[in-house]
Enzyme design. Structure first.
Site, PDB file in Angstrom:
ATOM      1  N   SER A   1       9.610  27.651  54.572  1.00  0.00           N
ATOM      2  CA  SER A   1      11.046  27.794  54.293  1.00  0.00           C
ATOM      3  C   SER A   1      10.889  28.247  53.352  1.00  0.00           C
ATOM      4  O   SER A   1      11.109  29.834  53.074  1.00  0.00           O
ATOM      5  CB  SER A   1      11.833  25.977  53.713  1.00  0.00           C
ATOM      6  OG  SER A   1      12.805  26.006  54.289  1.00  0.00           O
TER       7      SER A   1
ATOM      8  N   ARG B   1      22.731  16.437  50.350  1.00  0.00           N
ATOM      9  CA  ARG B   1      21.660  15.595  50.710  1.00  0.00           C
ATOM     10  C   ARG B   1      21.076  15.127  52.035  1.00  0.00           C
ATOM     11  O   ARG B   1      20.466  15.171  52.775  1.00  0.00           O
ATOM     12  CB  ARG B   1      21.082  15.288  49.696  1.00  0.00           C
ATOM     13  CG  ARG B   1      20.025  15.320  49.124  1.00  0.00           C
ATOM     14  CD  ARG B   1      18.893  16.652  49.247  1.00  0.00           C
ATOM     15  NE  ARG B   1      17.913  16.429  48.663  1.00  0.00           N
ATOM     16  CZ  ARG B   1      16.982  17.140  49.253  1.00  0.00           C
ATOM     17  NH1 ARG B   1      16.995  18.307  50.074  1.00  0.00           N
ATOM     18  NH2 ARG B   1      15.695  17.278  49.036  1.00  0.00           N
TER      19      ARG B   1
ATOM     20  N   ASP C   1      10.562  21.564  63.935  1.00  0.00           N
ATOM     21  CA  ASP C   1      11.775  22.210  63.005  1.00  0.00           C
ATOM     22  C   ASP C   1      12.065  22.447  63.918  1.00  0.00           C
ATOM     23  O   ASP C   1      12.516  22.839  64.739  1.00  0.00           O
ATOM     24  CB  ASP C   1      10.681  23.113  62.119  1.00  0.00           C
ATOM     25  CG  ASP C   1      10.934  23.400  61.176  1.00  0.00           C
ATOM     26  OD1 ASP C   1      12.520  22.963  60.872  1.00  0.00           O
ATOM     27  OD2 ASP C   1      10.658  24.156  61.150  1.00  0.00           O
TER      28      ASP C   1
ATOM     29  N   HIS D   1      10.474  19.827  59.852  1.00  0.00           N
ATOM     30  CA  HIS D   1      10.646  21.484  58.862  1.00  0.00           C
ATOM     31  C   HIS D   1       9.933  20.387  57.424  1.00  0.00           C
ATOM     32  O   HIS D   1       9.733  21.464  56.853  1.00  0.00           O
ATOM     33  CB  HIS D   1      11.858  20.908  58.124  1.00  0.00           C
ATOM     34  CG  HIS D   1      12.440  22.165  57.630  1.00  0.00           C
ATOM     35  ND1 HIS D   1      12.225  23.211  57.522  1.00  0.00           N
ATOM     36  CD2 HIS D   1      12.622  22.656  56.110  1.00  0.00           C
ATOM     37  CE1 HIS D   1      12.050  24.414  56.810  1.00  0.00           C
ATOM     38  NE2 HIS D   1      12.653  23.802  55.720  1.00  0.00           N
TER      39      HIS D   1
END
Length: 383
Positions: A182, A250, A324, A357
């Site tokens: 990432s 989050r 992803d 991801h």
């Protein structure tokens, strides 16, 4: 006549036996947090920071020539704890559970793809992040108040230059590889064009060589953070923080990263799964600073290593995940074409994972053999 050894006399051997067993299983134990300090650090903007601190961990042993090192680079909202287990709570970054596996624990360790029996692995918390390195929550050197939103703008070049200072400060003279997922992939690509002669291999994972979103992305992030009643234009440190809005953000991020799929088996009941996601989100929100999100987002949207691919000398293994949604595999053809045009020795691998991801860590076994082969080609080149 054989004398039986008293049981109590044998007990001191138990920790040694257990330690050997753990090593044989590829585990890293007694990982400790470390800190490096650099004076008069020059940013790309020409701002000179009187002092920066970089928090980091190491696994394995540095060779006498300082040339057997690998740098691990972490994601946007994660920490330097990429592998192993902590020796005790004193070694854990704030908010990180003690003895928890790092995100790449399946890839880094004795006998693993990144083999710490042979390699010295450094995992640093990037400049501007929230797990021990200099960031907006740090006290300004001059005012002795938190930098907050006045923290100087940094770039990916600044982040990798801070890592270079750390590496040289601890005796690393050359890197076998840089690898990370990432935002860590951003750093990996940047290393390849900023310090092309310092590294042999690059493994950018679930990532891309250029940021996206532009200033609109930064503005949207700030607007989202400003929904918290304590925001106060970023000066919230003496107002109780902005844990509420960070928790909400989050939760959304975890879901985008594939947390539902990850927890489906452990928490088949949706209500229980949602509660677990909220619990994890709150733990992160208590540890991560909102201004760090802004600082790193600003760096990300300006990031563009692709324009400098012609400078790259390292061999590349580009890795994406089939599911992803953040960096989908549709990116691969374009990136590989750019690398080929720049005459970079590059290969592509796609992780066949349902974990989106988060696939590089949660489905480590599915791509560890390919990573191991790549690392072997680099170490063979060294010898």
């Amino acid at each position: 006549m054989m004398t039986r050894r008293p049981l109590l006399a044998a007990l001191p051997l138990v920790p040694t036996i257990l330690a050997r067993a753990a090593h044989a299983q590829g585990e890293l134990d007694k990982v400790q947090r470390k800190v490096f300090t650099a004076k008069s650090f020059h940013l790309e903007s020409s701002v000179v920071m009187p002092e920066i601190v970089i928090a980091y961990e190491t696994y394995g042993t540095l060779a006498p020539d300082g040339r057997n090192a690998v740098l691990l680079t972490h994601g946007y909202t994660s920490s330097q704890h990429m592998a192993g287990r902590y020796a005790g709570s004193d070694g854990a970054p704030t908010g990180a559970p003690n003895s928890a596996e790092g995100s790449w624990d399946g890839l880094v360790g004795p006998g693993k793809a990144i083999d710490t029996d042979k390699l010295f692995v450094v995992s640093s918390n990037m400049l501007g992040s929230s797990y021990g390195s200099t960031s907006p929550a740090f006290l300004n050197f001059y005012t002795r108040e938190p930098y907050g939103p006045s923290f100087p703008d940094i770039t990916l070049v600044d982040i990798v230059n801070a890592q270079r200072a750390l590496l040289e400060g601890i005796g690393v003279r050359h890197l076998v590889a840089v690898a990370g997922p990432s935002f860590g992939g951003y750093q990996t690509f940047q290393w390849g064009v900023t310090h092309p002669g310092f590294v042999d291999g690059l493994v950018p994972v679930v990532s891309a060589p250029k940021g996206s979103g532009g200033q609109a992305s930064v503005d949207a992030l700030v607007s989202q953070l400003a929904k918290d009643p304590h925001w106060n234009n970023g000066w919230y440190y003496d107002r109780g923080g902005i844990t509420g809005v960070l928790t909400e953000m989050r939760i959304a991020t975890l879901k985008r990263y594939g947390i539902d799929e990850q927890l489906a088996q452990q928490f088949p009941d949706k209500a229980l799964r949602e509660a677990e996601i909220a619990r994890r989100a709150l733990g992160w929100a208590k540890a991560f600073d909102g201004n760090s999100l802004v600082t790193l987002r600003k760096a990300a949207v300006k990031f563009d290593a692709a324009k400098d691919f012609g400078k790259m000398k390292a061999k590349v293994l580009y890795v994406l995940s089939r599911t992803d949604k953040v960096f989908p595999p549709t990116l691969a053809p374009g990136v590989m074409a750019q690398l080929k045009t720049a005459k970079v020795d590059a290969d592509y691998y796609e992780i066949d994972s349902e974990f989106g991801h988060s696939a590089s860590g949660l489905d480590a076994a599915k791509w560890a053999p390919r990573l191991q082969d790549f690392m072997a080609s680099l170490t063979k080149k060294r010898s």
